[in-house]
Scaffold this motif. Structure first.
Motif, PDB file in Angstrom:
ATOM      1  N   VAL A  74      -4.768  42.689  18.841  1.00  0.00           N
ATOM      2  CA  VAL A  74      -3.840  41.607  19.208  1.00  0.00           C
ATOM      3  C   VAL A  74      -2.596  42.290  19.755  1.00  0.00           C
ATOM      4  O   VAL A  74      -2.109  43.263  19.170  1.00  0.00           O
ATOM      5  CB  VAL A  74      -3.431  40.731  18.001  1.00  0.00           C
ATOM      6  CG1 VAL A  74      -2.530  39.583  18.461  1.00  0.00           C
ATOM      7  CG2 VAL A  74      -4.638  40.195  17.283  1.00  0.00           C
ATOM      8  N   GLY A  91       4.075  48.596  10.172  1.00  0.00           N
ATOM      9  CA  GLY A  91       5.369  48.037   9.783  1.00  0.00           C
ATOM     10  C   GLY A  91       6.485  48.829  10.446  1.00  0.00           C
ATOM     11  O   GLY A  91       6.259  49.911  10.985  1.00  0.00           O
ATOM     12  N   LEU A 112       0.542  45.766   5.628  1.00  0.00           N
ATOM     13  CA  LEU A 112       1.373  46.865   6.143  1.00  0.00           C
ATOM     14  C   LEU A 112       1.159  48.163   5.376  1.00  0.00           C
ATOM     15  O   LEU A 112       0.792  48.129   4.198  1.00  0.00           O
ATOM     16  CB  LEU A 112       2.860  46.501   5.996  1.00  0.00           C
ATOM     17  CG  LEU A 112       3.396  45.239   6.650  1.00  0.00           C
ATOM     18  CD1 LEU A 112       4.901  45.157   6.431  1.00  0.00           C
ATOM     19  CD2 LEU A 112       3.074  45.204   8.126  1.00  0.00           C
ATOM     20  N   TYR A 172       2.621  33.186  18.889  1.00  0.00           N
ATOM     21  CA  TYR A 172       3.630  33.420  17.849  1.00  0.00           C
ATOM     22  C   TYR A 172       4.426  32.126  17.741  1.00  0.00           C
ATOM     23  O   TYR A 172       5.239  31.825  18.613  1.00  0.00           O
ATOM     24  CB  TYR A 172       4.552  34.577  18.260  1.00  0.00           C
ATOM     25  CG  TYR A 172       3.827  35.899  18.399  1.00  0.00           C
ATOM     26  CD1 TYR A 172       3.365  36.558  17.262  1.00  0.00           C
ATOM     27  CD2 TYR A 172       3.595  36.485  19.640  1.00  0.00           C
ATOM     28  CE1 TYR A 172       2.689  37.772  17.371  1.00  0.00           C
ATOM     29  CE2 TYR A 172       2.933  37.707  19.751  1.00  0.00           C
ATOM     30  CZ  TYR A 172       2.485  38.332  18.618  1.00  0.00           C
ATOM     31  OH  TYR A 172       1.820  39.534  18.721  1.00  0.00           O
ATOM     32  N   HIS A 231      -1.521  39.691   7.421  1.00  0.00           N
ATOM     33  CA  HIS A 231      -1.102  40.980   7.957  1.00  0.00           C
ATOM     34  C   HIS A 231      -0.877  41.901   6.758  1.00  0.00           C
ATOM     35  O   HIS A 231      -0.326  41.482   5.738  1.00  0.00           O
ATOM     36  CB  HIS A 231       0.188  40.830   8.763  1.00  0.00           C
ATOM     37  CG  HIS A 231      -0.015  40.046  10.024  1.00  0.00           C
ATOM     38  ND1 HIS A 231       0.949  39.934  10.992  1.00  0.00           N
ATOM     39  CD2 HIS A 231      -1.095  39.348  10.474  1.00  0.00           C
ATOM     40  CE1 HIS A 231       0.468  39.193  11.996  1.00  0.00           C
ATOM     41  NE2 HIS A 231      -0.763  38.820  11.686  1.00  0.00           N
ATOM     42  N   THR A 244      -4.191  44.989  10.424  1.00  0.00           N
ATOM     43  CA  THR A 244      -3.630  46.189   9.785  1.00  0.00           C
ATOM     44  C   THR A 244      -2.499  46.763  10.636  1.00  0.00           C
ATOM     45  O   THR A 244      -2.680  47.027  11.828  1.00  0.00           O
ATOM     46  CB  THR A 244      -4.721  47.266   9.622  1.00  0.00           C
ATOM     47  OG1 THR A 244      -5.341  47.468  10.887  1.00  0.00           O
ATOM     48  CG2 THR A 244      -5.766  46.868   8.614  1.00  0.00           C
TER      49      THR A 244
END
Ligand code: FAD
Length: 319
Positions: free
Chosen positions: A209, A126, A97, A303, A95, A123
């Motif tokens: 996602v 944040g 940010l 997750y 990931h 991408t």
């Protein structure tokens, strides 16, 4: 291989992917392997590794005053991604940010990722840091995820920040972006939020996602709206099981997602037994995943939060 190529190759078969967090600074990579080893039997085509920017903390100095300092509690995203590729031979997705990076630093990270053979990036903008009421872009950094998407896309076209670079090597990153079935909490309404997501796709985003959700109806409605707005890329649901009673309050607070009445009631009915609360959460998640799979999602992105036992149980029942 690119995430999108895995979905194409699967030809409608639903894939399982997993997301891990770097350990708190001082911890070893073994905790990551301990989470992932048991999940490899589900043949994930890719594993995501989250990124955690620096946080402000207040430390007492020797004069008894408090000083505001900045520390990064979970460094190591790029290193973990590389270690995952070495150990399991699967793609890893770091990931990346906007927050915490200048655009030059972002370019350097992208160059490192390209040299390491990492082909996929998620991408993200944040969140605001603790003690900040809203997201404040880093000086010289990007304001929105779309700006980061555009930077990666420019490098995919061989365009670097230094205008003197001619015939720069073209990277070939597959770009993932975030989507919110229940709307991003800062967006004024669902329509505008979906428009901003479409803008990310039009700028170069290859797949979406989603934020976690517990009501499939919210996901199906979101997916329909995305399609109606011309978003054609794969939309991968992000899934997390509830396993503890306090999450009935903490998840809506931190992730701005609703917990359906039926699930809340079932968990509250057995609130005196931690084991039963967990069983209810797992069973709900299994049914949720089965329905999503049935509805033709390209993949389910779990997750893990380091809890491979629970995720394995769910994946076993679903895949
Ligand atoms: P953006 O797409 O930039 O959107 C942020 C807000 O701005 C939205 O409300 C959007 O509607 C609005 N917006 C977008 N463009 C514009 C515009 N041009 N003008 C005005 N408003 C606009 N956080 C981490 O710190 N580390 C992680 O590893 C991480 N992983 C994540 C993985 C997934 C799958 C998801 C869903 C979230 C993740 N997050 C992570 C959290 C994420 O950083 C936050 O949700 C953040 O608040 C928004 O990020 P974004 O990329 O969606 O931002």
């Amino acid at each position: 291989m690119k995430v999108t190529e895995y979905f194409e190759k699967a030809q409608g078969r639903c894939l399982a992917s997993f997301e891990v967090l770097p350990p708190i600074k001082g911890g070893g990579i073994e905790s990551i392997f301990k989470t992932l080893d048991p999940l490899m039997e589900f043949k994930p085509p890719f594993i995501d590794v989250t990124y955690h920017r620096e946080e402000y903390v207040y430390k007492e100095n020797k004069n008894g005053f408090y000083e505001k300092t900045s520390i990064r509690k979970r460094p190591g995203t790029v290193g973990i991604c590389t270690a995952i590729m070495h150990r399991y031979g699967v793609e890893s997705v770091p990931h990346l940010l906007c927050g915490g990076f200048t655009i030059e630093e972002t370019e350097d990270v992208l160059i490192d990722l390209n040299f390491l053979g990492i082909k996929n990036i998620l991408t993200l903008r944040g969140d605001a840091r603790k003690f900040e009421s809203r997201f404040v872009p880093t000086e010289g950094g990007h304001e929105y995820a779309i700006d980061l998407v555009k930077q990666v896309e420019r490098m995919n076209n061989g365009i670097y920040l230094d205008a003197n670079i001619e015939n720069g090597q073209k990277t070939n990153f597959c770009i993932g972006v975030a989507g919110y079935p229940e709307k991003h909490f800062e967006a004024p309404n669902e329509e505008i939020d979906i428009q901003f997501t479409k803008d990310k796709i039009d700028a170069g985003g290859d797949y979406i996602v989603t934020q976690m959700f517990f009501d499939n109806k919210a996901f199906f409605k979101y997916r329909d709206k995305c399609r109606a707005n011309g978003i054609k890329v794969p939309i991968v649901p992000g899934i997390k099981p509830l396993t503890k009673l306090y999450q009935l309050n903490s998840i809506p607070r931190f992730f701005f997602t609703n917990i359906p009445n039926e699930l809340s009631k079932e968990m509250l009915k057995v609130k005196d037994s931690k084991k039963k609360v967990k069983e209810v959460g797992i069973e709900w998640c299994i049914q949720q995943c089965k329905e999503l799979k049935e509805a033709g999602v390209p993949g389910i992105h779990f997750y893990t939060m380091g809890d491979s036992k629970t995720i394995s149980k769910i994946a076993e029942a679903v895949f």
